[in-house]
Design an enzyme around this catalytic site. Structure first.
Site, PDB file in Angstrom:
ATOM      1  N   TYR A  40       6.908  36.433  40.605  1.00  0.00           N
ATOM      2  CA  TYR A  40       6.863  35.050  41.114  1.00  0.00           C
ATOM      3  C   TYR A  40       7.707  34.104  40.255  1.00  0.00           C
ATOM      4  O   TYR A  40       7.457  33.930  39.075  1.00  0.00           O
ATOM      5  CB  TYR A  40       5.414  34.562  41.176  1.00  0.00           C
ATOM      6  CG  TYR A  40       4.559  35.417  42.097  1.00  0.00           C
ATOM      7  CD1 TYR A  40       4.703  35.328  43.476  1.00  0.00           C
ATOM      8  CD2 TYR A  40       3.648  36.339  41.583  1.00  0.00           C
ATOM      9  CE1 TYR A  40       3.943  36.123  44.334  1.00  0.00           C
ATOM     10  CE2 TYR A  40       2.884  37.140  42.427  1.00  0.00           C
ATOM     11  CZ  TYR A  40       3.040  37.029  43.797  1.00  0.00           C
ATOM     12  OH  TYR A  40       2.293  37.824  44.633  1.00  0.00           O
ATOM     13  N   ASP A  86       9.206  40.356  36.154  1.00  0.00           N
ATOM     14  CA  ASP A  86       8.160  39.504  36.703  1.00  0.00           C
ATOM     15  C   ASP A  86       8.529  39.240  38.169  1.00  0.00           C
ATOM     16  O   ASP A  86       9.704  39.341  38.547  1.00  0.00           O
ATOM     17  CB  ASP A  86       8.118  38.196  35.907  1.00  0.00           C
ATOM     18  CG  ASP A  86       7.232  37.158  36.570  1.00  0.00           C
ATOM     19  OD1 ASP A  86       6.069  37.471  36.856  1.00  0.00           O
ATOM     20  OD2 ASP A  86       7.725  36.040  36.819  1.00  0.00           O
ATOM     21  N   SER A 133       3.330  42.251  37.607  1.00  0.00           N
ATOM     22  CA  SER A 133       3.014  40.916  38.109  1.00  0.00           C
ATOM     23  C   SER A 133       1.518  40.630  38.176  1.00  0.00           C
ATOM     24  O   SER A 133       0.695  41.531  38.280  1.00  0.00           O
ATOM     25  CB  SER A 133       3.610  40.789  39.516  1.00  0.00           C
ATOM     26  OG  SER A 133       3.113  39.657  40.183  1.00  0.00           O
ATOM     27  N   ASN A 134       1.211  39.328  38.138  1.00  0.00           N
ATOM     28  CA  ASN A 134      -0.158  38.843  38.364  1.00  0.00           C
ATOM     29  C   ASN A 134      -0.636  39.094  39.794  1.00  0.00           C
ATOM     30  O   ASN A 134      -1.838  39.092  40.060  1.00  0.00           O
ATOM     31  CB  ASN A 134      -0.210  37.328  38.120  1.00  0.00           C
ATOM     32  CG  ASN A 134      -0.356  36.960  36.646  1.00  0.00           C
ATOM     33  OD1 ASN A 134      -0.731  37.789  35.818  1.00  0.00           O
ATOM     34  ND2 ASN A 134      -0.059  35.712  36.320  1.00  0.00           N
ATOM     35  N   ARG A 163       1.497  25.543  42.367  1.00  0.00           N
ATOM     36  CA  ARG A 163       1.982  26.512  41.384  1.00  0.00           C
ATOM     37  C   ARG A 163       1.394  26.247  39.989  1.00  0.00           C
ATOM     38  O   ARG A 163       0.972  27.168  39.299  1.00  0.00           O
ATOM     39  CB  ARG A 163       3.518  26.458  41.329  1.00  0.00           C
ATOM     40  CG  ARG A 163       4.171  27.284  40.245  1.00  0.00           C
ATOM     41  CD  ARG A 163       3.922  28.770  40.401  1.00  0.00           C
ATOM     42  NE  ARG A 163       4.708  29.568  39.463  1.00  0.00           N
ATOM     43  CZ  ARG A 163       4.486  30.853  39.204  1.00  0.00           C
ATOM     44  NH1 ARG A 163       3.505  31.498  39.807  1.00  0.00           N
ATOM     45  NH2 ARG A 163       5.228  31.509  38.352  1.00  0.00           N
TER      46      ARG A 163
END
Lengths: 219, 219
Positions: free
Chosen positions: B11, B9, B115-116, B40
């Site tokens: 972040y 991942d 990742s997003n 966040r």
């Protein structure tokens, strides 16, 4: 606008989830508010995450797990008996003060609840507040095994009530739920009880009120 | 266990999302930490909610909207220029201190990011940290238009790398992401950088470490 049916969210909208603070205080003095806030936050997160992961467990289980997390996060020692005692408070959450009278005044329309709660949780809570006769239907997502704001949940409300979504007013105090309902196509009223900001999810509610009494005057 | 590939991942795992605090402080003195935390939290919520509502917008947009909410919530006046300046910090988040050396030591295996983040965001961040050569692939959910922890996202990682999920170690500092990856069938390592509790979502990671340096010793 023409409104034939009104569908209400339950938790935070008609019923105060922070009713649990009092019992939390008995076991964990001065920690009630914090427990309740983390508990609620995690309860919601877990409904969204379990829905996305397609690992549905009912709201009773999710609420228990969220409480377990909240107590760990605050480094509070507990056992299953304490957690179950606290969880049972969810069966008798207080309606917000203006709710019973306002519902009574709105009931020439079809009124219903559409909620994440499991059927047993919702029925106990509604009965305990003497509101059983007010609602035409109390609808749980449990039938679909997925939580709000999945579109199918709002569709379930329409299907159960046999109404048209454009003529249905959906009322919730949860901005993310209002965003879901608006995306679905309901007329949407956001109850902003605590002077908060609406979420930035690309949609806006049609109407904003501070409590249900205001709605009675408006429609 | 046999590990042929490692998927990270981005972040919170390799890169510190709270890098933004410094720039936030320039515009809003003493509010940087609070802005960053709400930012966040809302960023994650919006990814889950938009996925469930099937109203995908890319991570750049979601991150901007989450920042907009955070500033409103804290009653801080801003304009688009300020928000864009802050958002641009996401293109150069700092890797955690041990990350570059640890990745170097792990790179006899296939390493990738899943990742997003949108492709542009991820590429800028990886380049800025001089980590481009370390990764075989940098994979974004953007291709699927849905966010973690939807199972299809983890499947995308496997498909892109051409590996078998049982021989892939997935590493994340986000408990909800670890829960998704475990549900999918990866071997899962949770980086618990800040001594937190794991989420109560019915699954557990296979391994827990405090930082990537520990991983180098373990596998």
């Amino acid at each position: 606008m023409s409104i034939k049916a009104i569908i209400f969210d339950a938790y935070g909208t008609l019923f105060d989830v922070h009713t649990v603070i009092e019992k939390c205080e008995q076991f964990f003095p001065e920690k009630g508010r914090q427990i309740s806030e983390i508990w609620r936050q995690k309860q919601l997160e877990y409904t969204w995450l379990r829905s996305l992961m397609e690992r549905y467990e009912d709201f009773w289980t999710v609420t228990y797990e969220a409480l377990t997390f909240a107590l760990k996060e605050l480094e509070l020692e507990s056992n299953e008996e304490i957690r179950t005692t606290l969880l049972n408070e969810y069966l008798r959450l207080n309606p917000y003060p203006e709710v019973p009278k306002a519902l009574e005044e709105l009931k020439d329309r079809d009124l219903a609840i559409l909620s994440n709660g499991s059927p047993d949780m919702l029925n106990s809570m509604v009965e305990n507040a003497n509101l059983t006769d007010v609602f035409k239907d109390v609808i749980s997502v449990d039938e679909l095994k997925i939580y709000k704001p999945f579109m199918g949940v709002y569709q379930l409300g329409v299907a159960k009530l046999g109404v048209n979504k454009e003529e249905t007013l959906f009322i919730t105090s949860n901005p993310w739920d209002a965003s879901g309902a608006k995306t679905f196509g309901f007329q949407v009223c956001w109850i902003n009880r605590f002077n908060k900001h609406f979420d930035e999810l690309g949609v806006q509610p049609d109407m904003v009120i501070r409590n249900l009494e205001e709605l009675v005057d408006k429609i």
